[in-house]
Each structure stands twice: as structure tokens, then as C-alpha cells.
Design a protein around this motif. Structure first.
Motif, mmCIF file in Angstrom:
data_model
loop_
_atom_site.group_PDB
_atom_site.id
_atom_site.type_symbol
_atom_site.label_atom_id
_atom_site.label_comp_id
_atom_site.label_asym_id
_atom_site.label_seq_id
_atom_site.Cartn_x
_atom_site.Cartn_y
_atom_site.Cartn_z
ATOM 1 N N SER A 1 20.142 -19.152 12.774
ATOM 2 C CA SER A 1 20.465 -20.493 12.277
ATOM 3 C C SER A 1 19.363 -20.996 11.362
ATOM 4 O O SER A 1 18.201 -20.589 11.491
ATOM 5 C CB SER A 1 20.614 -21.468 13.445
ATOM 6 O OG SER A 1 20.678 -22.814 13.006
ATOM 7 N N VAL A 2 19.735 -21.882 10.466
ATOM 8 C CA VAL A 2 18.724 -22.697 9.798
ATOM 9 C C VAL A 2 18.041 -23.528 10.872
ATOM 10 O O VAL A 2 18.701 -24.097 11.753
ATOM 11 C CB VAL A 2 19.378 -23.619 8.744
ATOM 12 C CG1 VAL A 2 18.378 -24.651 8.226
ATOM 13 C CG2 VAL A 2 19.940 -22.798 7.595
ATOM 14 N N ASP B 1 12.313 -29.099 15.139
ATOM 15 C CA ASP B 1 12.716 -27.989 16.006
ATOM 16 C C ASP B 1 14.208 -28.026 16.339
ATOM 17 O O ASP B 1 14.621 -27.732 17.465
ATOM 18 C CB ASP B 1 11.889 -27.980 17.295
ATOM 19 C CG ASP B 1 10.407 -27.841 17.018
ATOM 20 O OD1 ASP B 1 9.995 -26.765 16.555
ATOM 21 O OD2 ASP B 1 9.667 -28.814 17.241
ATOM 22 N N ILE B 2 14.992 -28.377 15.323
ATOM 23 C CA ILE B 2 16.437 -28.476 15.502
ATOM 24 C C ILE B 2 17.114 -27.198 15.029
ATOM 25 O O ILE B 2 16.911 -26.761 13.890
ATOM 26 C CB ILE B 2 17.008 -29.677 14.724
ATOM 27 C CG1 ILE B 2 16.365 -30.983 15.189
ATOM 28 C CG2 ILE B 2 18.527 -29.741 14.867
ATOM 29 C CD1 ILE B 2 16.648 -31.348 16.618
ATOM 30 N N PHE C 1 24.919 -26.398 17.529
ATOM 31 C CA PHE C 1 24.866 -27.244 16.340
ATOM 32 C C PHE C 1 23.957 -28.435 16.642
ATOM 33 O O PHE C 1 24.147 -29.139 17.641
ATOM 34 C CB PHE C 1 26.262 -27.726 15.942
ATOM 35 C CG PHE C 1 27.226 -26.601 15.673
ATOM 36 C CD1 PHE C 1 27.266 -25.998 14.426
ATOM 37 C CD2 PHE C 1 28.059 -26.130 16.674
ATOM 38 C CE1 PHE C 1 28.140 -24.941 14.177
ATOM 39 C CE2 PHE C 1 28.936 -25.075 16.440
ATOM 40 C CZ PHE C 1 28.974 -24.482 15.189
ATOM 41 N N ASN C 2 22.951 -28.632 15.776
ATOM 42 C CA ASN C 2 21.995 -29.738 15.929
ATOM 43 C C ASN C 2 21.418 -29.774 17.348
ATOM 44 O O ASN C 2 21.336 -30.821 17.989
ATOM 45 C CB ASN C 2 22.660 -31.070 15.583
ATOM 46 C CG ASN C 2 23.049 -31.144 14.126
ATOM 47 O OD1 ASN C 2 22.283 -30.752 13.247
ATOM 48 N ND2 ASN C 2 24.248 -31.634 13.849
ATOM 49 N N LEU C 3 21.012 -28.610 17.818
ATOM 50 C CA LEU C 3 20.454 -28.470 19.160
ATOM 51 C C LEU C 3 18.933 -28.474 19.094
ATOM 52 O O LEU C 3 18.337 -27.673 18.370
ATOM 53 C CB LEU C 3 20.937 -27.152 19.787
ATOM 54 C CG LEU C 3 20.260 -26.734 21.097
ATOM 55 C CD1 LEU C 3 20.654 -27.677 22.233
ATOM 56 C CD2 LEU C 3 20.610 -25.286 21.453
ATOM 57 N N PRO D 1 2.859 -23.748 24.426
ATOM 58 C CA PRO D 1 3.422 -24.098 23.116
ATOM 59 C C PRO D 1 4.693 -23.298 22.826
ATOM 60 O O PRO D 1 4.779 -22.107 23.161
ATOM 61 C CB PRO D 1 2.299 -23.744 22.141
ATOM 62 C CG PRO D 1 1.050 -23.857 22.948
ATOM 63 C CD PRO D 1 1.427 -23.395 24.324
ATOM 64 N N ILE D 2 5.666 -23.961 22.190
ATOM 65 C CA ILE D 2 6.961 -23.343 21.907
ATOM 66 C C ILE D 2 7.270 -23.487 20.423
ATOM 67 O O ILE D 2 7.097 -24.564 19.842
ATOM 68 C CB ILE D 2 8.082 -24.011 22.740
ATOM 69 C CG1 ILE D 2 7.828 -23.796 24.236
ATOM 70 C CG2 ILE D 2 9.457 -23.463 22.343
ATOM 71 C CD1 ILE D 2 8.727 -24.631 25.128
ATOM 72 N N TYR D 3 7.736 -22.386 19.820
ATOM 73 C CA TYR D 3 8.125 -22.392 18.414
ATOM 74 C C TYR D 3 9.538 -21.831 18.280
ATOM 75 O O TYR D 3 9.915 -20.881 18.978
ATOM 76 C CB TYR D 3 7.157 -21.555 17.571
ATOM 77 C CG TYR D 3 5.773 -22.133 17.494
ATOM 78 C CD1 TYR D 3 5.429 -23.056 16.513
ATOM 79 C CD2 TYR D 3 4.795 -21.761 18.416
ATOM 80 C CE1 TYR D 3 4.161 -23.597 16.450
ATOM 81 C CE2 TYR D 3 3.527 -22.294 18.364
ATOM 82 C CZ TYR D 3 3.211 -23.215 17.375
ATOM 83 O OH TYR D 3 1.946 -23.749 17.331
ATOM 84 N N ILE D 4 10.305 -22.410 17.366
ATOM 85 C CA ILE D 4 11.667 -21.961 17.080
ATOM 86 C C ILE D 4 11.731 -21.636 15.596
ATOM 87 O O ILE D 4 11.248 -22.414 14.765
ATOM 88 C CB ILE D 4 12.713 -23.046 17.410
ATOM 89 C CG1 ILE D 4 12.436 -23.696 18.778
ATOM 90 C CG2 ILE D 4 14.118 -22.467 17.325
ATOM 91 C CD1 ILE D 4 12.584 -22.771 19.955
#
Length: 359
Positions: A148-149, A155-156, A166-168, A181-184
Motif C-alpha cells: 500500500s501507499v 503511519d497510515i 483502507f486508511n488504517l 519503535p514501530i515503522y510502516i
């Protein structure tokens, strides 16, 4: 930037330079670091002390004396096992979970059955951490690749139709269960970062990664930095058009296949079935790559994704065509990390920001 902020910025740059030099030149002494980087010995010693305290660097013992009989310096080395990261690649076909040290050595990995339920994703990660046998205090972050974009500032996960997301705000969901720490990030961008870290794009500061799966995506790395664009959609080569596409033009819709991928994917499938590349396949792909080379001047074009390796027999033809069409040269290579690319790239995205970045 105020004076304190400026000093912190300079300190962070020096820290990144010292750590990177130790990684590349190990074993190396403080005096050698100072000479190589043009920094004062006191600055280097301060940075090294900080890195030793965090265990990112370790002392190996005294080196040889100088030619003039000078005092021997303590040799330093990068401690790749001082910390570990958790990389997760989520796709429609399932999840790949991976743990590596700071050098990318895989210590544990696991595949799971497909799921698009966030609760199950969390449960799989929790189980994975419990099974891996690594002290949880050594984990410095969790990084996730999604199809996803991704609006990174919030972080959406904007639009992942294959997962029904969608928009999560995936980071918010994960942060309720994981304190690190969390990265998407987008999966194609992660693939590019993985190839640049440990694959055929290793140490390449300017490259374009083309991902060929059911559709075609891309990722730009310029001057060593990932370029995501104003709406985090840079590299969407699937929407490329040529003159013929304007005759019966269909307005593009985000999330649906674009003109270039609708044209190219059937030609790739035909090549896979017959073993004979059509002129349309090599010409259309050569034109697209030539335009990328002219626009971005990359050192390498890396072709990956599920279908990418099938194009290995025509790489030489593509390079010949690009040399014929453009005075700007670029090497074309097939990606080599396979299905591990996304998880490894997600891990590098994490390590770069927490350990290696000057910011």
C-alpha cells in the motif's frame, strides 16, 4: 535552529560518521578515525565512548605500535549483535517474519498463513518473538512492509485492497502491544532498500527498483535516500503512457492497473509460456527504462518482484536498447533477494533510522 539544536545536530552527524567508518574500516583505532574523518581526537573519543556504552562498538585489544614507536591504540570493531530488529512483510499470500542483527544476518524467520485481521497479525508477531529465543531487551524496533501507499508522517496504510485495509493506522494498532519503535512502509520501497542493503544494489546510492508482479511498481533511491514523493507515490511506472494510450484514453484510477502494466504483463506471461520474447515486450520495456535513465540518471536499474527473475534472458537486449536510445548509461540487473527482499528492506529502514542515521 538554536545553538543547542545545532550542537546536537553536529554531534549526531559525527556519531553516524564514526559508526559507519568503524563498520567499513574495522578494526580501527580512535587515532585512525580522527585522521580519516578530520575530527579532533577528543570529539572521536566522546563519540566512541557513547557507542561503547550502547554496545554498538566493541574493543578488540591494543593494535601494533606506530613506525615511530608510538603508543599502541585500542582497536575498535562494529558489534552487529548488539541489537536485533523484527521485520514483517504482510501480503495477501501470507506473512514473512524475520529477525536479523545489524549486519543483516538472519537469526530467525517464519512464514504464516494468510490473514488480513490486525488482531491475528499481532498474535503472529507475539508468538514469533516468544519462539525466537532472543532476549527481548535486544530488540530495538519492529518494521512492517505492506502492499500500500503509506503516509509515513501519520503511519497510515492508505489503500491495501489485497488486504482490505483502507486508511488504517497500523502503527497505532501495533503500538498498543509492542513498546519498541514501530515503522510502516510500502513493500516496493522496502524491496528496493533490501536490494540496496544486501542484494544486487549493494552500496548503490542512485538506483531505480522496478517491481513486476500482477502489476508494476517502482522505487527511487537518490543520493542514498529513498524518494517517496509529495503523496508517497513516487515510482509508479505502471501509470506510464505513450502516444497510443491517449487515443482510447481511460482516466486512471488509484489502485487499479495503469496503461503500462496492462500492456506489459500479458507480454511477460507470453514470454514465460513460449520462451520467446516478443519485440513488443523488449521495446516497451526498453523505452520505459530509457525514460527512467534519462530522468533519474541511476547507476543501476534493478528489476525484481515475483515476475522479475523471468526477464533475466533479455537483460542484455534491454541494455543494448537503452545504450542505443540514450547517451546516459545505466546497469540493468535482476534482483537477487527473492521473497526476503521486503522484510530485509523493512529492517534496514528501521536500522537506518535508529542506529545509523545522523538525524
Amino acid at each position: 535552529m538554536n545553538r543547542i539544536g545545532h550542537q546536537d545536530y553536529i554531534k549526531s552527524i559525527n556519531r553516524a560518521l564514526v559508526l559507519e567508518t568503524i563498520r567499513n574500516d574495522q578494526p580501527v583505532s580512535r587515532a585512525e578515525l580522527a585522521r580519516t574523518l578530520g575530527l579532533s581526537r577528543s570529539t572521536v573519543s566522546s563519540v566512541v565512548d557513547e557507542l561503547l556504552a550502547k554496545r554498538f562498538v566493541m574493543e578488540l585489544g591494543l593494535g601494533d605500535s606506530t613506525n615511530e614507536g608510538g603508543r599502541r591504540g585500542m582497536k575498535l570493531a562494529f558489534n552487529a549483535k548488539s541489537a536485533f530488529g523484527i521485520g514483517v512483510d504482510i501480503k495477501e499470500s501470507g506473512m514473512l517474519l524475520m529477525i536479523t542483527d545489524l549486519d543483516g544476518n538472519v537469526t530467525y524467520e517464519k512464514k504464516t498463513t494468510p490473514t488480513n485481521k490486525v488482531a491475528y497479525v499481532i498474535e503472529h508477531i507475539q508468538t514469533f518473538i516468544q519462539e525466537c529465543g532472543i532476549n527481548e531487551d535486544l530488540f530495538i524496533g519492529l518494521s512492517v512492509a505492506v502492499p500500500s501507499v503509506v503516509e509515513n508522517t501519520k503511519d497510515i496504510v492508505v489503500d491495501a485492497p489485497s488486504l482490505g485495509w483502507f486508511n488504517l493506522n497500523l502503527k497505532k494498532e501495533l503500538a498498543a502491544y509492542f513498546s519498541i519503535p514501530i515503522y510502516i512502509n510500502n513493500d516496493v520501497d522496502c524491496s528496493a532498500l533490501g536490494e540496496r542493503w544486501l542484494g544486487n544494489g549493494a552500496q548503490t546510492d542512485n538506483m531505480f527498483y522496478m517491481s513486476i508482479d500482477a502489476g508494476i511498481g517502482g522505487s527511487i533511491i537518490a543520493n542514498g535516500q529513498l524518494i517517496q514523493g509529495s503523496h508517497y507515490s513516487a515510482g509508479e511506472v505502471g501509470y506510464f503512457i505513450d502516444k497510443e494510450d491517449t487515443v482510447h484514453f481511460e482516466p486512471p484510477i488509484a489502485g487499479q492497473y495503469g496503461p503500462f502494466e496492462r500492456k506489459l504483463i500479458p507480454l511477460i506471461k507470453e514470454f514465460q509460456e513460449t520462451g520467446i520474447p516478443s519485440k513488443a515486450l523488449t521495446l516497451n520495456l526498453s523505452i520505459a527504462i530509457t525514460n527512467l535513465v534519462n530522468l533519474l540518471n541511476p547507476e543501476k536499474i534493478i528489476i525484481g518482484g515475483v515476475e522479475g527473475p523471468s526477464l533475466a534472458p533479455i537483460v542484455e537486449t534491454l541494455e543494448q536498447n537503452v545504450r542505443r536510445f540514450s547517451p546516459i548509461q545505466s546497469k540493468i540487473e535482476i534482483a537477487c533477494l527473492g521473497e526476503r527482499a521486503q522484510a530485509l528492506g523493512a529492517l534496514w529502514y528501521l536500522f537506518e533510522r535508529i542506529v545509523f542515521s545522523p538525524l
